[in-house]
Design a protein around this motif. Sequence first.
Motif, short mmCIF file in Angstrom:
data_model
loop_
_atom_site.label_atom_id
_atom_site.label_comp_id
_atom_site.label_asym_id
_atom_site.label_seq_id
_atom_site.Cartn_x
_atom_site.Cartn_y
_atom_site.Cartn_z
N THR A 76 4.49 -5.20 15.95
CA THR A 76 3.58 -5.42 14.83
C THR A 76 4.32 -6.18 13.73
OG1 THR A 76 2.29 -3.45 15.31
CG2 THR A 76 2.17 -4.29 13.06
N GLU A 77 3.74 -7.30 13.36
CA GLU A 77 4.30 -8.11 12.29
C GLU A 77 3.41 -8.12 11.05
OE1 GLU A 77 5.24 -12.02 13.76
OE2 GLU A 77 6.19 -11.20 15.54
N GLU A 78 2.13 -7.85 11.26
CA GLU A 78 1.17 -7.94 10.16
C GLU A 78 0.52 -6.58 9.90
OE1 GLU A 78 -2.04 -11.18 8.78
OE2 GLU A 78 -2.45 -10.27 10.72
N LEU A 79 0.53 -6.18 8.63
CA LEU A 79 -0.09 -4.93 8.18
C LEU A 79 -1.20 -5.25 7.19
CD1 LEU A 79 3.13 -2.81 7.55
CD2 LEU A 79 1.70 -2.84 9.60
N ALA A 80 -2.12 -4.31 7.06
CA ALA A 80 -3.20 -4.43 6.08
C ALA A 80 -2.98 -3.39 5.00
CB ALA A 80 -4.55 -4.23 6.74
N LEU A 81 -2.91 -3.83 3.77
CA LEU A 81 -2.84 -2.94 2.62
C LEU A 81 -4.27 -2.79 2.10
CD1 LEU A 81 -1.29 -1.36 0.43
CD2 LEU A 81 -1.16 -3.51 -0.84
N VAL A 82 -4.79 -1.58 2.16
CA VAL A 82 -6.19 -1.34 1.83
C VAL A 82 -6.30 -0.53 0.55
CG1 VAL A 82 -8.35 -0.31 2.66
CG2 VAL A 82 -6.81 -1.45 4.28
N HIS A 111 -1.68 -11.50 1.05
CA HIS A 111 -2.75 -12.48 1.13
C HIS A 111 -4.07 -11.74 1.18
CE1 HIS A 111 0.41 -15.34 1.99
NE2 HIS A 111 0.85 -14.51 2.92
N SER A 112 -4.96 -12.02 0.23
CA SER A 112 -6.26 -11.35 0.19
C SER A 112 -7.12 -11.78 1.37
CB SER A 112 -7.01 -11.68 -1.10
OG SER A 112 -6.43 -10.98 -2.16
N CYS A 113 -7.96 -10.87 1.82
CA CYS A 113 -8.91 -11.15 2.88
C CYS A 113 -10.31 -11.06 2.30
CB CYS A 113 -8.77 -10.13 4.01
SG CYS A 113 -7.22 -10.25 4.86
N ASP A 114 -11.20 -11.91 2.78
CA ASP A 114 -12.58 -11.89 2.30
C ASP A 114 -13.33 -10.66 2.80
OD1 ASP A 114 -12.24 -14.31 0.97
OD2 ASP A 114 -12.87 -15.48 2.71
N ASP A 115 -13.02 -10.23 4.01
CA ASP A 115 -13.73 -9.09 4.60
C ASP A 115 -13.06 -7.79 4.20
OD1 ASP A 115 -15.47 -10.81 5.96
OD2 ASP A 115 -14.07 -11.00 7.63
N PRO A 116 -13.88 -6.76 3.96
CA PRO A 116 -13.29 -5.44 3.69
C PRO A 116 -12.67 -4.89 4.97
CG PRO A 116 -15.67 -5.25 3.86
CD PRO A 116 -15.35 -6.72 3.94
N GLY A 122 -12.52 -0.59 2.30
CA GLY A 122 -11.96 -1.03 1.03
C GLY A 122 -11.41 -2.44 1.12
N HIS A 123 -11.08 -2.99 -0.05
CA HIS A 123 -10.51 -4.33 -0.12
C HIS A 123 -9.18 -4.33 0.62
CE1 HIS A 123 -8.19 -7.64 -1.86
NE2 HIS A 123 -9.38 -8.24 -1.96
N GLN A 124 -8.97 -5.38 1.40
CA GLN A 124 -7.71 -5.46 2.13
C GLN A 124 -6.93 -6.71 1.77
OE1 GLN A 124 -7.49 -6.54 6.31
NE2 GLN A 124 -9.72 -6.92 6.33
N GLN A 125 -5.62 -6.54 1.82
CA GLN A 125 -4.69 -7.64 1.70
C GLN A 125 -3.77 -7.55 2.92
OE1 GLN A 125 -3.06 -8.25 -2.40
NE2 GLN A 125 -4.04 -6.26 -2.73
N ARG A 126 -3.34 -8.69 3.40
CA ARG A 126 -2.46 -8.70 4.56
C ARG A 126 -1.04 -9.03 4.13
NH1 ARG A 126 -5.26 -8.98 9.65
NH2 ARG A 126 -7.21 -7.91 9.23
N LEU A 127 -0.10 -8.41 4.81
CA LEU A 127 1.30 -8.71 4.57
C LEU A 127 2.02 -8.88 5.89
CD1 LEU A 127 3.39 -5.91 4.81
CD2 LEU A 127 1.76 -5.25 3.08
N THR A 128 2.92 -9.82 5.91
CA THR A 128 3.74 -10.07 7.08
C THR A 128 5.11 -9.49 6.83
OG1 THR A 128 2.53 -12.11 7.56
CG2 THR A 128 4.68 -11.86 8.60
N LEU A 129 5.55 -8.65 7.75
CA LEU A 129 6.84 -7.99 7.59
C LEU A 129 7.99 -8.95 7.86
CD1 LEU A 129 5.93 -4.71 9.48
CD2 LEU A 129 6.30 -4.95 7.02
N PRO A 130 9.09 -8.80 7.13
CA PRO A 130 10.25 -9.67 7.38
C PRO A 130 10.86 -9.42 8.77
CG PRO A 130 10.76 -8.03 5.70
CD PRO A 130 9.31 -7.88 6.03
N THR A 131 10.76 -8.16 9.23
CA THR A 131 11.22 -7.78 10.56
C THR A 131 10.10 -7.00 11.23
OG1 THR A 131 13.48 -7.54 9.72
CG2 THR A 131 13.01 -6.53 11.84
#
Length: 153
Positions: A76-82, A111-116, A122-131
């Motif tokens: 997993t490299e990408e997480l959603a912060l909700v 990075h904000s996402c248009d879709d909840p 809830g509102h989500q933002q995506r983050l890419t982990l350094p590792t």
Amino acid sequence: MTSHVLTNAYEALLSCAPAPLFQKARDLYLKKYALDGRESESPLRLFVARENLNETISPDPEAPPHGRIARLEARTEELALVHWQNPEPADHNAVEHYLRETWDLTDIALHSCDDPWFRDGGHQQRLTLPTPLLWTREARYQDVEKTLKEENP
């Protein structure tokens, strides 16, 4: 480097997840349950946004000739912060505090996402982990089909 807290939470989450064979159930599980745990009361929660699975089967050198090792690796490299059950993004300072204090993550680009999030979570933002986060499981077995063919030609 990914924090030990995040790595441990990922391990705990995936240890309870449905097997990849049940892809729909696994996807629902990862969208429903946060890395924060099932009892989280936090207005911010972290979810697995996308996982990559790799399954391999190789000979087992300790159990020739028909021993095999099945290996599953989740990456997993990408997480959603909700912002839990809130359609608006959380305050920038609250987000930084949450990521730093809960997950020991700093200097993470969001990075904000248009879709909840899943089911208007809830509102989500995506983050890419350094590792990337990695989770691996192995199982040893005997290839019974090959054994039976040799015993009954």
